[in-house]
Structure formats: structure tokens, C-alpha cells
Write an enzyme that holds these catalytic residues in place. Structure first.
Site, PDB file in Angstrom:
ATOM      1  N   GLU A  15       0.826  -1.202   0.000  1.00  0.00           N
ATOM      2  CA  GLU A  15       0.000   0.000   0.000  1.00  0.00           C
ATOM      3  C   GLU A  15       0.862   1.255   0.000  1.00  0.00           C
ATOM      4  O   GLU A  15       0.525   2.254  -0.630  1.00  0.00           O
ATOM      5  CB  GLU A  15      -0.967   0.000   1.196  1.00  0.00           C
ATOM      6  CG  GLU A  15      -2.109  -0.985   1.052  1.00  0.00           C
ATOM      7  CD  GLU A  15      -2.982  -0.721  -0.183  1.00  0.00           C
ATOM      8  OE1 GLU A  15      -3.077   0.445  -0.625  1.00  0.00           O
ATOM      9  OE2 GLU A  15      -3.560  -1.686  -0.725  1.00  0.00           O
ATOM     10  N   TYR A  22      -5.903   6.712   4.606  1.00  0.00           N
ATOM     11  CA  TYR A  22      -6.102   5.695   3.573  1.00  0.00           C
ATOM     12  C   TYR A  22      -5.279   4.433   3.854  1.00  0.00           C
ATOM     13  O   TYR A  22      -5.812   3.316   3.860  1.00  0.00           O
ATOM     14  CB  TYR A  22      -5.773   6.243   2.162  1.00  0.00           C
ATOM     15  CG  TYR A  22      -5.735   5.088   1.204  1.00  0.00           C
ATOM     16  CD1 TYR A  22      -6.916   4.477   0.801  1.00  0.00           C
ATOM     17  CD2 TYR A  22      -4.523   4.524   0.810  1.00  0.00           C
ATOM     18  CE1 TYR A  22      -6.900   3.353  -0.008  1.00  0.00           C
ATOM     19  CE2 TYR A  22      -4.491   3.393  -0.001  1.00  0.00           C
ATOM     20  CZ  TYR A  22      -5.692   2.810  -0.402  1.00  0.00           C
ATOM     21  OH  TYR A  22      -5.664   1.687  -1.173  1.00  0.00           O
ATOM     22  N   ASP A  68      -8.969   4.918  -2.400  1.00  0.00           N
ATOM     23  CA  ASP A  68      -7.826   5.614  -3.002  1.00  0.00           C
ATOM     24  C   ASP A  68      -8.327   6.368  -4.239  1.00  0.00           C
ATOM     25  O   ASP A  68      -9.538   6.419  -4.501  1.00  0.00           O
ATOM     26  CB  ASP A  68      -6.702   4.617  -3.342  1.00  0.00           C
ATOM     27  CG  ASP A  68      -7.084   3.666  -4.465  1.00  0.00           C
ATOM     28  OD1 ASP A  68      -8.279   3.628  -4.850  1.00  0.00           O
ATOM     29  OD2 ASP A  68      -6.187   2.968  -4.971  1.00  0.00           O
TER      30      ASP A  68
END
Ligand code: SF4
Length: 376
Positions: free
Chosen positions: A49, A132, A150
């Protein structure tokens, strides 16, 4: 037009979450075998990520594999030096991501025995972990029922719902989040997060979305109501990237080169480079090379040999760097506030370097005929 109206009516009759259901049905058969999906651990999810922030999947894959080969666990990462981490990250850009990941790994090993927190609220306390990433790691690795949107996910939802507000505004994200929370069953949020990203990465691209093969097409408002579904969300026209012109002086002394480490915070932080900087208005590249060298190192040079002009494009600007070399530095070396080293070529290649500096290395073979030279 009649075809569109009919299919829209049909879609509405499926209920408000027809798109969600279609997406969740589509995903298991279409998920790509990405390396971080092969063996899903919290550490691997977290690294992926972080890498995927501002980087497309295809670009992130080789960096992810290289990073995991070198740092297969949080403990191995924590035990490495920042320089080692930056070297492995070299070329992936946005180096603050690597520095923060490394700091967070050290903090977790020091304070929590190397355990990665399960809850997004705890994850958010770590360096470099924003809402996020925290939500993505908690939902994908631990199944926390939390939405993680996202830019891919926001684009898809904006098209589904025909959300026309300014995509850079808080209102835009808030409205999409509210929509998702209302329409996605909480127990499927983790799956939804991943499926939505996948749709945004593969079919619902920023331009030219492939609606003909999209599972949500029959209920997607952009598809049904706009001549070009890709027009949502509105895009701000970007001008050309600004060009920064600079001068760099590679000083060689007995086969070793002088390099300086950039400050840890800021652009290309922690990477090593030759002395140099931007040209001032009206200044020639050679004068700038001499001035930057004097200001950064206290050294002056006699012969200054122009070597090449190296160009590189970073995410937000382009550089054209006039590279000079000299083997006759004069004065006492004084570098303030930065680390410096004299390194041979082999050692230089082992340091984390900006892409533009990497491009300079082939031009710095041992000097023979100095060619065009100027004297200071
Ligand atoms: S139908 Fe087209 S615009 Fe709508 S989600 Fe699918 S690809 Fe995107």
C-alpha cells in the site's frame, strides 16, 4: 438514447447497490495474481500500500519484489540502515515513503515487539500512515470493516454516482464515502475496497474507460448518462512540467569522487549527489557550477571540463543538469550541515542516488583528453 433509458431503468430495478453486487461478483474471477496477494501478511499488505501511493501497479510490482527480497520481514527492515532502505527503494520515487516506513518499522519493533497493529486507529499513529493506508491495511490484512478509498476508488464511485463536485475538495471525498458506507454491507468492505481499486486500475481508467466489459456498466450513471463516461471526475488541465536548469560539478581526486548527502527531510531526502544546484538568472552553467561548488564545499577549481547535459523527468518537474568534472580542487573542504564522502565508482553505485545522478555515472569514465575545457 432509448437503449440507454431502458438499461438504466433495468439497473434501477435491481436496487441501489446493483453496482456493488456486480463488482463483488466480478472480482474473484478477475483479480490479478499480484505478488502481495500471493501470501497475504500485514507486513506485505502495508509495504504494497505504501508503494502504491502515487505509483501504478505495473510500476510497483518490481520494486515490491526487490524490497521484499531484501527486507522479508518487519524486523529485517527495522534492523537495516536508512541508507540501505533508500538504496533498495532507489528509482521508486517519493523517498519520504521509504523513510517513514523504516521509521515506523523501528518504532514497532522498539515499542510493540514487532507487531503490526490490527486497528486502523492504531495504525494511524505511525509515521507516514494516513487515513487511507491505515484503512487499507486494517481492512485487507485484518478484515476491519472500514472503507479505504484511493484515487482509483474515488474515480469509479464518482462515475457510478455522477458526482460532479471538485475532485480536489473535501466535499467530493465525503460524498463518495457516505455513498459507499450506505451501500456496501459492512462485512464486505475489505473485499469491496480491493475490488474497487482493481476496477479502477484495470477497466475504469482515468481516460478511455472500458465500459463495454465493465461489470457495473448497466447501473453506472456516467456510462448511462454521458457521451464520455471518462469526463467524470473533472480533470484540471496540467501545463507542462516546469524545467529546472542546474549545474553539477563532479570533483575527482585520486579515483574518488566527492558526494554530498541531501538533507533527510524534503525532496530526494537522504540520497547522495554531486555538488551543484540551480542556475541563477543570467548565470552561465559554468559559473553556476563554480559558485555552487564554492558555496556547498568551500572548494574552487581550476580546469572545469564540460561533460554532458543530463535530463530527467521527476513527477512534478523536469531537470536539465549541466555536468562538469574537475580534478584540480583548491582550498579546504568545508561542508556545513550535510554529510560528505569521497567514494570510488563502485562505492558510489552502492549509495542511494537520485535518478539524474545515476544517469551521470556513465559519463564519468576516467578522464583522458580533457576536450573542451575552461579555466576559472
Ligand atoms: S461503466 Fe465505464 S465509467 Fe462506469 S464504472 Fe464501468 S468502466 Fe467506469
Amino acid at each position: 438514447m432509448r437503449r440507454r433509458s431502458r438499461s438504466l431503468r433495468a439497473a434501477r430495478s435491481l436496487g441501489a447497490d446493483a453496482r456493488v453486487r456486480a463488482l463483488l461478483d466480478w472480482f474473484p474471477d478477475h483479480r490479478r495474481p499480484l505478488p502481495w496477494r500471493r501470501r497475504r501478511t500485514p507486513y506485505r499488505v502495508w509495504v504494497s500500500e505504501v508503494m502504491l501511493q502515487q505509483t501504478r501497479v505495473a510500476q510497483a510490482v518490481p520494486y515490491f519484489e526487490r524490497f521484499l527480497r531484501r527486507f522479508p520481514s518487519l524486523r529485517v527492515l527495522a534492523a537495516a540502515s536508512e541508507e540501505q532502505v533508500l538504496k533498495v527503494w532507489e528509482g521508486a520515487g517519493y523517498y519520504a515513503r521509504a523513510r517513514n516506513l523504516h521509521r515506523a518499522a523501528r518504532q514497532l519493533v522498539r515499542e510493540q515487539g514487532g507487531r503490526i497493529p490490527r486497528r486502523s486507529a492504531e495504525l494511524r499513529k505511525l509515521p507516514g500512515v494516513g487515513p487511507y493506508i491505515a484503512a487499507a491495511v486494517a481492512s485487507l490484512a485484518y478484515g476491519e470493516p472500514i472503507l479505504a478509498l484511493d484515487s482509483n476508488g474515488r474515480r469509479v464511485l464518482a462515475r457510478w454516482t455522477l458526482e460532479r463536485s471538485d475532485p480536489s475538495s473535501a466535499r467530493f471525498s465525503r460524498r463518495l464515502e457516505r455513498w459507499a458506507v450506505r451501500h456496501v454491507p459492512p462485512e464486505r468492505l475489505g473485499e469491496f475496497n480491493e475490488a474497487l481499486m482493481e476496477l479502477g486500475e484495470t477497466l475504469c481508467r482515468p481516460t478511455g474507460p472500458q465500459c463495454a466489459v465493465c461489470p457495473a456498466a448497466s447501473a453506472c450513471r456516467a456510462r448511462q448518462e454521458l457521451p464520455d463516461p471518462g469526463a467524470i471526475p473533472s480533470r484540471r488541465r496540467r501545463g507542462p512540467k516546469p524545467l529546472v536548469v542546474g549545474a553539477v560539478t563532479a570533483i575527482e581526486r585520486r579515483g574518488r569522487w566527492l558526494v554530498l548527502r541531501r538533507p533527510s527531510a524534503g525532496l530526494l531526502g537522504g540520497l547522495w549527489e554531486f555538488p551543484g544546484g540551480k542556475l541563477e538568472p543570467g548565470e552561465s552553467p559554468e559559473a553556476a557550477g563554480r559558485r555552487e561548488l564554492r558555496e556547498e564545499t568551500g572548494l574552487t577549481v581550476g580546469v572545469l571540463e564540460p561533460v554532458a547535459t543530463v535530463r530527467h523527468e521527476y513527477s512534478h518537474f523536469r531537470v536539465a543538469l549541466h555536468l562538469f568534472r574537475s580534478r584540480s580542487p583548491r582550498g579546504r573542504l568545508r561542508v556545513r550541515g550535510r554529510r560528505h564522502r569521497w567514494v570510488g565508482m563502485r562505492e558510489l553505485r552502492r549509495l542511494p542516488l537520485p535518478r539524474a545522478t545515476l544517469k551521470m555515472i556513465p559519463f564519468l569514465r576516467p578522464a583522458r583528453d580533457p576536450g573542451r575545457v575552461s579555466r576559472g
